[in-house]
Write a protein that holds these residues in place. Structure first.
Motif, short mmCIF file in Angstrom:
data_model
loop_
_atom_site.label_atom_id
_atom_site.label_comp_id
_atom_site.label_asym_id
_atom_site.label_seq_id
_atom_site.Cartn_x
_atom_site.Cartn_y
_atom_site.Cartn_z
N ASN A 102 0.99 -1.07 0.69
CA ASN A 102 0.11 0.07 0.11
C ASN A 102 0.75 1.51 -0.15
OD1 ASN A 102 -2.32 -1.42 0.41
ND2 ASN A 102 -2.00 -1.55 2.33
N LYS A 136 -4.81 2.96 -2.22
CA LYS A 136 -6.02 2.50 -2.34
C LYS A 136 -6.08 3.23 -3.72
CE LYS A 136 -10.42 3.44 -0.47
NZ LYS A 136 -11.18 4.57 0.29
N SER A 137 -7.41 2.70 -5.05
CA SER A 137 -6.95 3.77 -6.43
C SER A 137 -5.85 3.62 -6.91
CB SER A 137 -7.79 4.24 -6.32
OG SER A 137 -9.05 4.47 -5.62
N ASN A 244 -10.83 -1.85 -4.62
CA ASN A 244 -11.03 -1.67 -3.48
C ASN A 244 -12.49 -2.05 -3.19
OD1 ASN A 244 -8.61 0.58 -3.42
ND2 ASN A 244 -10.24 2.27 -4.27
#
Length: 245
Positions: A102, A136-137, A244
């Motif tokens: 991440n 995320k994304s 997500n």
């Protein structure tokens, strides 16, 4: 355990002799177009997967981004490390294993630096590792050759004369792979290497992206980011986003 073809060939000095004409201008043109399209934030963290000697990473870093390049080849990374600075680092790493979870905004896998593994499981493992590295994304750019066009226009035999070496190259399609055999003589020694890359189609990628947690946002057929045409396009370039769900 014997080394895989990609461990031997990509670490060989002869790989870089044969392909040294891959010009930086084309690489920079592609990166410029991707940056104009993706518009990374100035503070974006970028990952260059299978970075080789680092030409894409170095150029992205010159554009002001924080870049990490990873590659399986010790010799490639050793070469690339001469360019390191506070916002550019290179590490030896197998793309099938998770890396900096991440952490990255955009991951790049460029110039057909995929499709080397024996099993679909390993390819999915690599894509899942790319996914885990992204925030995320986060965005993945995967640039592959257009296998449909290559198989239609396969040059079965050719000789390339580079730096006083005659590289004898033969190509064939076998077991859903495009196999390139490279043999030559240098300093009275015989050498032979292989490249074996899966002839993945657009459909194959759609399935693998879906299974590894990506959705495809766009796909293109060349470094100018023109639409993909199965018959005419040289490349198959995907822009994917981390799901997500």
């Amino acid at each position: 355990m014997p080394k895989k073809w990609f461990q031997n060939w990509f670490s060989s000095p002869y790989y870089h002799i044969l392909y040294h004409q891959r010009n930086d201008e084309e690489a920079e043109f592609f990166i410029d177009n991707l940056c104009a399209f993706l518009k990374p934030q100035p503070e974006a963290k970028l990952l260059d997967i299978a970075c080789g000697r680092g030409r894409h990473s170095v150029y992205l870093n010159k554009k002001g981004y924080d870049v990490t390049g990873i590659d399986l080849s010790n010799s490639n990374i050793k070469f690339a490390q001469q360019f390191e600075n506070e916002s550019l680092q290179f590490l030896v790493h197998d793309m099938r294993n998770a890396f900096y979870i991440n952490y990255f905004d955009i991951a790049y896998n460029l110039f057909t630096s995929f499709g080397y593994f024996e099993t679909e499981k390993d390819h999915l493992k690599a894509l899942s590792a790319f996914n885990k590295s992204l925030k995320k994304s986060g965005i993945l750019v995967l640039d592959y050759f257009n296998s449909e066009k290559i198989m239609r226009h396969l040059t079965h035999q050719e000789v390339k004369h580079v730096d006083g070496i005659d590289f004898h190259i033969s190509k064939k399609v076998e077991n859903e792979k495009i196999i390139k055999s490279i043999s030559f003589e240098h300093k009275n020694k015989e050498f032979s290497f292989k490249e074996e890359v899966k002839a993945f189609s657009k459909k194959d990628f759609e399935s693998m992206f879906n299974q590894s947690g990506f959705k495809i946002l766009n796909h293109f057929g060349d470094y100018s980011l023109n639409p993909f045409d199965e018959v005419k396009s040289d490349r198959l370039i995907f822009i994917c986003q981390k799901n997500n769900d």
